[in-house]
Design an enzyme around this catalytic site. Sequence first.
Site, PDB file in Angstrom:
ATOM      1  N   VAL A 102       0.844  -1.204   0.000  1.00 34.63           N
ATOM      2  CA  VAL A 102       0.000   0.000   0.000  1.00 34.63           C
ATOM      3  C   VAL A 102       0.882   1.257   0.000  1.00 34.63           C
ATOM      4  CG1 VAL A 102      -1.727   1.247   1.372  1.00 34.63           C
ATOM      5  CG2 VAL A 102      -1.818  -1.240   1.213  1.00 34.63           C
ATOM      6  N   LEU A 106       2.667   1.250  -6.438  1.00 32.49           N
ATOM      7  CA  LEU A 106       2.373   0.060  -7.251  1.00 32.49           C
ATOM      8  C   LEU A 106       0.883  -0.055  -7.591  1.00 32.49           C
ATOM      9  CD1 LEU A 106       4.743  -2.638  -5.695  1.00 32.49           C
ATOM     10  CD2 LEU A 106       5.025  -1.402  -7.825  1.00 32.49           C
ATOM     11  N   GLY A 107       0.143   0.999  -7.308  1.00 37.48           N
ATOM     12  CA  GLY A 107      -1.249   1.041  -7.766  1.00 37.48           C
ATOM     13  C   GLY A 107      -2.218   0.213  -6.934  1.00 37.48           C
ATOM     14  N   ALA A 110      -5.962   1.487  -6.918  1.00 37.45           N
ATOM     15  CA  ALA A 110      -6.659   1.311  -8.203  1.00 37.45           C
ATOM     16  C   ALA A 110      -6.922  -0.169  -8.466  1.00 37.45           C
ATOM     17  CB  ALA A 110      -5.839   1.918  -9.342  1.00 37.45           C
ATOM     18  N   ASP A 152      -3.227   5.153 -13.368  1.00 36.85           N
ATOM     19  CA  ASP A 152      -3.253   3.900 -12.602  1.00 36.85           C
ATOM     20  C   ASP A 152      -4.458   3.039 -12.984  1.00 36.85           C
ATOM     21  OD1 ASP A 152      -1.073   4.931 -11.318  1.00 36.85           O
ATOM     22  OD2 ASP A 152      -1.760   4.441  -9.299  1.00 36.85           O
TER      23      ASP A 152
END
Length: 319
Positions: A102, A106-107, A110, A152
């Site tokens: 989180v 690294l998205g 999304a 993202d």
Amino acid sequence: MPAISATAPGKIILFGEHAVVYGRPAIAVPVAQVRARAIVSAQPSAFPPRVRIQAPNIGFEAHLDELPEDHPLAAAISGVAKTLNLRRLPACTVRITSTIPVAAGLGSGAAVSVAIIRAFSAFLGHPLSDEMISGLAFEVEKIHHGTPSGIDNTVITYAMPVYFVRDQPIKTFRVAKPFTIVIGDTGISSPTAVTVGDVRHAWLVYPEPYEQIFDRIGSTVQSAREIIENGDPKDLGKLMIANHQALQELEVSSPHLDRLVEAACNAGAWGAKLSGGGRGGNIIALVEKDKDLIVAEALTASGATRVIITEVRSIGKPT
Ligand code: PMV
């Protein structure tokens, strides 16, 4: 109703973060090694019918009707209900798990939204198109990030390399020769909303120099796309270093990120840069295939808390 499951990958931005918020292009690719998953299962005996949300990774459990509208998990589910014009939802449980770190670029936000929207709409018998899934996930991204570019939700929904320009139709592209990226996590979580907000404040005060940096990043992205489509991926290395320097000028790097970038280059990477919002999260290093473990070890020795090795290649047909 059978249980329905959907997953969505993580992502990295190869080139162009931050400048992409100001209309310049960026290139992002999915990272299949980490994923978010949503499983929706019916609870026919539950009365009154309610939607229960469980996210055991973060110790979260609540009913949809207990959450504020702007709660990201609630917003993803309600977005589907509104799109399908459904006032009442069947009793069900939406269980979310994720291996994506989180607030690390690294998205993860999304990917969770995309997995929920894809699974929930299919569970209701109306699977949404990629375009609609990405659009709904973008609305949730606004809750997470304030003024996101949309990159993202786009790369994660389509799960293929994208050349992204804000407010323009998605463009995928051909990766002529696959290449290897080592991702190194500083272990420091850094909310994208903060770095995006800081860049915005500085841009408002110093518009000209900031526009020049964004332009420089934009041309780096163009050159990178040409190399990825036609050239030798090794040549992306120097563009990564130029992009990292521009991000340092935007003041979104940090001593931890710089240390990992330097460690990767000293261990033989062709180039490296921070990826995502910055100040924490991940760096990415471009490496020759058989140097991936050496660079991964160097990153761990320099303090990376997690290392992922991924290969960038074309998936599907370019649009
Ligand atoms: O979500 P992150 O941390 O990978 O960052 C997204 C990239 C930014 O350009 C910094 C913000 C955006 O919305 O494009």
